[in-house]
Write a protein that holds these residues in place. Structure first.
Motif, PDB file in Angstrom:
ATOM      1  N   ALA A  32       0.838  -1.203   0.000  1.00 50.86           N
ATOM      2  CA  ALA A  32       0.000   0.000   0.000  1.00 50.86           C
ATOM      3  C   ALA A  32       0.872   1.253   0.000  1.00 50.86           C
ATOM      4  N   GLU A  33       1.943   1.240   0.796  1.00 52.95           N
ATOM      5  CA  GLU A  33       2.862   2.381   0.818  1.00 52.95           C
ATOM      6  C   GLU A  33       3.506   2.592  -0.546  1.00 52.95           C
ATOM      7  N   GLU A  69       3.168   5.767  -2.967  1.00 54.60           N
ATOM      8  CA  GLU A  69       4.328   6.508  -3.487  1.00 54.60           C
ATOM      9  C   GLU A  69       4.305   6.529  -5.008  1.00 54.60           C
ATOM     10  N   HIS A  70       3.936   5.392  -5.586  1.00 58.81           N
ATOM     11  CA  HIS A  70       3.879   5.317  -7.053  1.00 58.81           C
ATOM     12  C   HIS A  70       2.817   6.262  -7.580  1.00 58.81           C
ATOM     13  N   ARG A  88       3.074  13.628  -9.823  1.00 56.44           N
ATOM     14  CA  ARG A  88       4.146  14.608 -10.013  1.00 56.44           C
ATOM     15  C   ARG A  88       4.622  14.606 -11.449  1.00 56.44           C
ATOM     16  N   LEU A  89       4.793  13.385 -11.994  1.00 50.95           N
ATOM     17  CA  LEU A  89       5.256  13.299 -13.381  1.00 50.95           C
ATOM     18  C   LEU A  89       4.216  13.890 -14.327  1.00 50.95           C
ATOM     19  N   LYS A  90       2.948  13.641 -14.081  1.00 50.46           N
ATOM     20  CA  LYS A  90       1.892  14.211 -14.932  1.00 50.46           C
ATOM     21  C   LYS A  90       1.957  15.726 -14.857  1.00 50.46           C
ATOM     22  N   GLU A  91       2.092  16.240 -13.629  1.00 54.07           N
ATOM     23  CA  GLU A  91       2.180  17.691 -13.473  1.00 54.07           C
ATOM     24  C   GLU A  91       3.409  18.233 -14.186  1.00 54.07           C
TER      25      GLU A  91
END
Length: 150
Positions: free
Chosen positions: A120-121, A125-126, A132-135
């Motif tokens: 789950a962690e 994180e993924h 973040r990568l999309k942004e």
């Protein structure tokens, strides 16, 4: 009287028949005595066996059978005790094995719970990294769009 001379000189049947009768009589008498001796010897052997040897054999057999029975009974008791001990040991081993199995199951469940938490962690994180990568890519596209319009 030629017949009488002939019968005395050449006809030996009466003499031979007499000899044969004598031989048979002697043979039967000697054979009868020999068989009588054999029967007497057998009678003595049977009497000796019945009176002396048979009781000794019965007594020896009775003593040896009692001894063998006692030994077999002792061996049977020892084997029974060994089987009881072995059964108890097997029961203890089975109990230990069950306890270890329960420990393993508990440990496995704990490990799986930890793995699910870690998963789950990692998934979180993924997901954040993907956002973040999309942004970042959307910002890069906006900047690229600025440069393309020139």
């Amino acid at each position: 009287d030629v017949g009488e001379i002939y019968s005395r000189l050449l006809d030996h049947r009466p003499v031979i028949q007499g000899e044969i009768r004598y031989f048979v009589k002697e043979f039967e008498e000697k054979r009868g005595l020999r068989e009588l001796r054999v029967l007497e010897n057998l009678k003595n052997a049977i009497f000796e066996t019945n009176e002396h040897i048979l009781p000794k054999c019965e007594q020896a057999m009775h003593d040896n059978l009692n001894e063998a029975f006692n030994r077999l009974q002792a061996a049977n008791d020892m084997i029974h005790r060994l089987q009881e001990r072995e059964h108890e040991e097997m029961k203890l081993q089975a109990d230990k094995l069950m306890a270890r199995g329960e420990e393993c199951v508990a440990h496995w469940e704990e490990l799986m719970k930890e793995q699910r938490n870690k998963q789950a962690e990692v998934d979180e994180e993924h997901r954040k990294a993907m956002e973040r990568l999309k942004e970042q890519y959307s910002e890069m596209e906006k900047e690229l769009a600025k440069y393309v319009s020139f």
